[in-house]
Write an enzyme that holds these catalytic residues in place. Structure first.
Site, PDB file in Angstrom:
ATOM      1  N   ALA A   1       1.250  -1.360   0.179  1.00 12.88           N
ATOM      2  CA  ALA A   1      -0.072   0.298  -0.172  1.00 12.88           C
ATOM      3  C   ALA A   1       0.610   1.132  -0.686  1.00 12.88           C
ATOM      4  O   ALA A   1       2.736   1.044   0.201  1.00 12.88           O
ATOM      5  CB  ALA A   1      -0.506  -0.290   0.988  1.00 12.88           C
ATOM      6  N   TYR A   2       0.220   2.693  -0.212  1.00  6.87           N
ATOM      7  CA  TYR A   2       0.846   3.624   0.046  1.00  6.87           C
ATOM      8  C   TYR A   2       0.497   4.926   0.664  1.00  6.87           C
ATOM      9  O   TYR A   2      -0.329   5.223   0.680  1.00  6.87           O
ATOM     10  CB  TYR A   2       0.749   3.929  -2.000  1.00  6.87           C
ATOM     11  CG  TYR A   2       0.777   3.101  -2.889  1.00  6.87           C
ATOM     12  CD1 TYR A   2       2.545   3.791  -3.542  1.00  6.87           C
ATOM     13  CD2 TYR A   2      -0.314   2.284  -3.077  1.00  6.87           C
ATOM     14  CE1 TYR A   2       2.727   2.555  -4.312  1.00  6.87           C
ATOM     15  CE2 TYR A   2       0.830   1.280  -4.580  1.00  6.87           C
ATOM     16  CZ  TYR A   2       2.346   1.710  -4.635  1.00  6.87           C
ATOM     17  OH  TYR A   2       2.385   0.434  -5.490  1.00  6.87           O
ATOM     18  N   LEU A   3       1.558   5.081   1.695  1.00  7.16           N
ATOM     19  CA  LEU A   3       1.863   6.114   2.298  1.00  7.16           C
ATOM     20  C   LEU A   3       1.587   7.343   1.363  1.00  7.16           C
ATOM     21  O   LEU A   3       0.956   8.545   2.186  1.00  7.16           O
ATOM     22  CB  LEU A   3       2.868   6.180   2.971  1.00  7.16           C
ATOM     23  CG  LEU A   3       3.030   5.471   4.546  1.00  7.16           C
ATOM     24  CD1 LEU A   3       4.500   5.116   5.175  1.00  7.16           C
ATOM     25  CD2 LEU A   3       2.019   5.295   5.657  1.00  7.16           C
TER      26      LEU A   3
ATOM     27  N   GLU B   1      -2.645   5.405   2.492  1.00  5.66           N
ATOM     28  CA  GLU B   1      -4.313   6.312   1.847  1.00  5.66           C
ATOM     29  C   GLU B   1      -5.097   4.430   1.344  1.00  5.66           C
ATOM     30  O   GLU B   1      -6.073   5.710   1.570  1.00  5.66           O
ATOM     31  CB  GLU B   1      -4.181   6.804   0.230  1.00  5.66           C
ATOM     32  CG  GLU B   1      -2.717   7.435   0.563  1.00  5.66           C
ATOM     33  CD  GLU B   1      -2.490   7.888  -0.660  1.00  5.66           C
ATOM     34  OE1 GLU B   1      -1.203   8.801  -0.947  1.00  5.66           O
ATOM     35  OE2 GLU B   1      -1.691   7.599  -1.272  1.00  5.66           O
TER      36      GLU B   1
END
Length: 156
Positions: free
Chosen positions: A31-33, A83
């Site tokens: 996943a993406y910060l 996110e």
């Protein structure tokens, strides 16, 4: 760690004939910060290992990449701060004509999407296309993992 330059090309697949040469695959959760198209910060759990990766702006098929191993427990906690929900896939590695192709078989909301990537030493490097590799999608932002985390394949 110093930055490396990631140079990769992406392709859709014509068929499943690559499976005969696959290493069996490893489950990935990532996943993406930050998934801004110009730069991304990704948290990834790859089997029993974990990494944080920062990627810079793409220029052609190249971009700066910094990747660091992190404790698995930290990665689990960081995934909860990201996110959107983690993207899940099985990454298969297939050797073909002196290169290792990484074939991502997406799961969950991206199920049905399978993409092959080849990393190159330079943008001009020659390679032999396998018979199972189809249309190139390197420049199509919809196929970026960060984009799939925001707008999954099931919504296309």
């Amino acid at each position: 760690m110093t930055a490396t330059t990631e140079i990769e090309r992406k392709f859709l697949l014509r068929d499943d004939s690559w499976r005969a040469a696959s290493d069996g695959g490893t489950v990935y959760r990532q996943a993406y910060l930050n998934s801004e198209p110009q730069r991304t910060v990704r948290v990834r759990i790859e089997g029993e290992r974990a990494f944080i990766t920062i990627k810079g702006k793409t220029a052609g098929i190249s971009r700066a990449e910094f990747e660091y191993p992190i404790p698995l427990a930290d990665a689990g906690q960081l995934l909860a701060l990201c996110e959107s929900a983690p993207l899940e896939k099985i990454r298969h590695r297939v050797r073909h004509q002196g290169h290792v192709w990484e074939i991502d078989e997406f799961l969950g909301v991206n199920a049905g999407l399978v993409v092959a990537e080849i990393e190159l030493a330079s943008e001009q490097e020659n390679f032999t296309m396998p018979a199972w590799a189809g249309e190139e999608v390197s420049g199509d932002a919809r196929y970026y993992n960060s984009a799939l985390s925001r707008r999954p394949f099931c919504q296309w």
